[in-house]
Design an enzyme around this catalytic site. Structure first.
Site, short mmCIF file in Angstrom:
data_model
loop_
_atom_site.label_atom_id
_atom_site.label_comp_id
_atom_site.label_asym_id
_atom_site.label_seq_id
_atom_site.Cartn_x
_atom_site.Cartn_y
_atom_site.Cartn_z
N ASP A 1 0.53 -13.86 23.05
CA ASP A 1 -0.19 -14.20 24.29
C ASP A 1 -0.74 -15.63 24.21
OD1 ASP A 1 -2.23 -13.71 22.52
OD2 ASP A 1 -3.23 -12.18 23.73
N GLU B 1 -6.14 -13.66 11.08
CA GLU B 1 -6.28 -15.00 11.68
C GLU B 1 -7.64 -15.60 11.36
OE1 GLU B 1 -5.20 -15.41 15.81
OE2 GLU B 1 -5.97 -17.45 15.90
N GLU C 1 -4.71 -6.57 19.16
CA GLU C 1 -5.83 -7.09 18.40
C GLU C 1 -6.90 -6.02 18.20
OE1 GLU C 1 -7.38 -10.71 20.14
OE2 GLU C 1 -5.39 -11.61 20.24
#
Ligand code: KIV
Length: 278
Positions: free
Chosen positions: A44, A182, A115
């Site tokens: 995304d 991340e 996520e």
């Protein structure tokens, strides 16, 4: 048999040769990268690097599906994973299944990514038990950028670090086949990589992970808004594009382009048949 790498192939690489992952959003770019990578993520991040949005939150399921289809058409070997966009899966595991099933059936990809850590474990279990492989994503979660106050490194304090380890363990136990970590510190990425049996794919999380993912436009110099510390520029394609288009514009204005070699010739005139005399 499909010539593509499967999610099993990726999962089996834990602790072995590093897994190479890039983001891809279009068919031509997927084709250029396919021979060199293991995984392609239709992320995304497209909202920011392709559509010029300030965050990833404006990406829709239809956008993810259209770009996922393009990447599938452009590639032949890589394992393709498509991001579930913001709002398509958080409300309930039933919503998540509907969104993921649409992606899997309309794109034909290998898996979806979503996520979240402990709060998403039940959803991940729901999807994986129903035949949908899931790549999880912990640490800095761009879809939660408003809640955490910006794109900032996660896991620097002991409390934050403990929470991210717990998230990684929860998604692994729930059945995710790998997990993106991340924006976190090296020691934490190493601890997580040792602690869980599935591959960790780092972005801004050091080489301690089992593989790396990067936003392709960042390493190619095609996204200028900002360059995070963890990005290495392998090319300056944005500069090449500007230079090429500036040369084209100068040629058009000077009537140097198109030249004779670019111009179609008219068909030779047909000879008229002679009229017979009586
Ligand atoms: O959307 C994306 O590109 C991602 C990567 C940064 C992992 O989620």
């Amino acid at each position: 048999m499909s010539p593509r790498l499967s999610v099993r192939d990726i999962a089996n690489r834990k602790g072995a040769e590093p897994i190479v992952c890039v983001t891809a959003y279009t068919a031509p770019m997927a084709g250029f990268m396919d021979p060199y990578v293991d995984l392609m993520l239709v992320g995304d991040s497209m909202g920011m690097v392709i559509y010029g949005m300030a965050t990833t939150l404006g990406v829709t399921l239809d956008m993810s599906i259209a770009h996922g289809q393009a990447v599938m058409r452009g590639s032949a070997k890589a394992c393709v994973v498509v991001d579930l966009p913001f709002g398509s899966y958080q409300a309930s595991k039933v919503d998540a299944y509907k969104a993921a099933a649409r992606v899997m059936s309309e794109v034909g990809c290998a898996a979806v990514k979503l996520e979240g850590g402990r709060e998403m474990a039940e959803t991940i279990e729901h999807l994986t038990q129903r035949g949908i492989p899931v790549m999880a994503h912990v640490g800095l979660k761009p879809q939660s950028v408003n809640a955490v106050g910006g794109f900032r490194v996660q896991g620097r304090t002991p409390d934050e670090a403990r929470a991210i380890v717990a998230d990684a363990k929860a998604v692994s136990n729930a059945g995710a086949f790998c997990v993106v970590i991340e924006g976190t510190v090296e020691s934490l990425a190493r601890d997580i990589t040792r602690a869980i049996p599935i591959p960790t794919i780092g972005i801004g999380a050091s080489s301690a992970c089992d593989g790396q993912v990067i936003v392709t436009e960042d390493i190619l110099g095609l996204y200028g808004a900002f360059t995070p510390k963890f990005v290495k520029r392998y090319a300056e394609l944005g500069v090449s594009v500007s230079e090429a288009v500036a040369s084209y514009a100068a040629d058009v204005r000077a009537r140097k382009f198109p030249g004779p070699e670019h111009v179609y010739g008219a068909a030779p005139a047909k000879k008229k048949p002679l009229k017979k005399k009586r």
